[in-house]
Scaffold this motif. Structure first.
Motif: not given
Length: 295
Positions: A104, A117, A119, A60, A69
């Motif tokens: 992720y 995005f 995570a 990442a 990220w």
């Protein structure tokens, strides 16, 4: 590399690339024109199929979308801090800790455009020891035939409401007033663990401010259920059950994952639970029962 260096594809090009080979040029032009009309010109478009999802924290950091990220990880860690998911403690250096890693993923639109995005941290539950790191793991979930039964009852209730309406053509009756689905964001993190000795590694990239003397190391003592822990599903169901009982629901003796509540105006509300997803059935005369329940 900077996230700004990511190649930008226009939505029109993305649509044309996915069209069948046998489509005519006129059809392709029509599709491109429709998409261009729906989206303002010069709008950046990041195709989710062109983004490589990292497998670990190091990938990442080296990704073309490293900044995206990083923002997702910071948002997730901030949520952990606000909820008090774990406590940073100092333990002897030989203390056994459960590994923790980042997972992720991407959220995309129907056109494969990246909208978010994502995570989250996950504990390696496969390394837990029965009787030491966890006790019980079972938690009931609604079965497929029970879901079909709730949908059938909801369809019947909706049909009866339409038949009772004087003018169905102008009646404002929606099936969403009878059946509703939803999920709980970060459901596990809303539940407290029964065990108080679950120690894990800190998430990669997390910097602790504690001073560590020689012969010791930092660890995370899990206070709340965490994705990956074997007992997390049970902890969440216990928490969700307590919340529903506080609101006047009664747990079914035959199907412990379904809860019922009688309404003042007659009829009942039923909620089926499948981990963090829920199916609600409004079999009462009050079409606003879901809204009142949420309030």
């Amino acid at each position: 590399r900077s996230p700004a260096a990511v190649a930008v594809r226009s939505p029109a090009a993305a649509v044309v690339a996915r069209r069948p080979a046998a489509a005519s040029p006129a059809a392709a032009a029509a599709v491109a024109a429709a998409v261009a009309h729906a989206r303002p010109a010069n709008t950046s478009f990041l195709d989710g199929r062109s983004v490589i999802i990292p497998n670990n924290y190091r990938q990442a950091q080296r990704s073309e979308q490293a900044a995206d990220w990083q923002r997702a990880m910071e948002e997730h860690l901030k949520m952990h801090d606000n909820m008090g998911t774990f406590q940073v403690v100092v333990v002897p250096v030989k203390t056994r800790l459960l590994p923790c890693r980042w997972v992720y993923s991407l959220k995309t639109s129907n056109e494969n455009e990246v909208t978010r995005f994502k995570a989250r941290t996950v504990v390696w539950g496969n390394m837990q020891r029965p009787g030491i790191d966890f006790k019980e793991t079972f938690s009931p979930t609604v079965r497929a035939e029970q879901i079909r039964l709730m949908i059938a009852v909801g369809a019947r209730v909706h049909g009866e409401r339409l038949r009772k309406c004087a003018d169905p053509q102008v009646a404002v009756l929606s099936i969403s007033d009878v059946l509703s689905v939803g999920d709980v964001k970060d459901a596990y993190l809303n539940s407290r663990l029964e065990e108080d000795n679950v120690l894990t590694e800190l998430p990669p990239g997390f910097e602790s401010e504690l001073s560590v003397p020689d012969g010791f190391k930092v660890a995370a003592r899990q206070v709340r259920a965490h994705p990956g822990l074997r007992q997390s599903g049970r902890a969440w169901f216990r928490n969700n059950r307590a919340r529903l009982l506080e609101r006047g629901f009664i747990q079914s003796e035959v199907a412990p994952c379904i809860f019922f509540k009688d309404t003042v105006c007659g009829g009942f509300i039923a909620v089926g639970v499948f981990v963090d997803d829920m199916l609600a059935l409004n079999a009462s005369a009050n079409s606003l029962a879901f809204k009142e329940l949420a309030d």
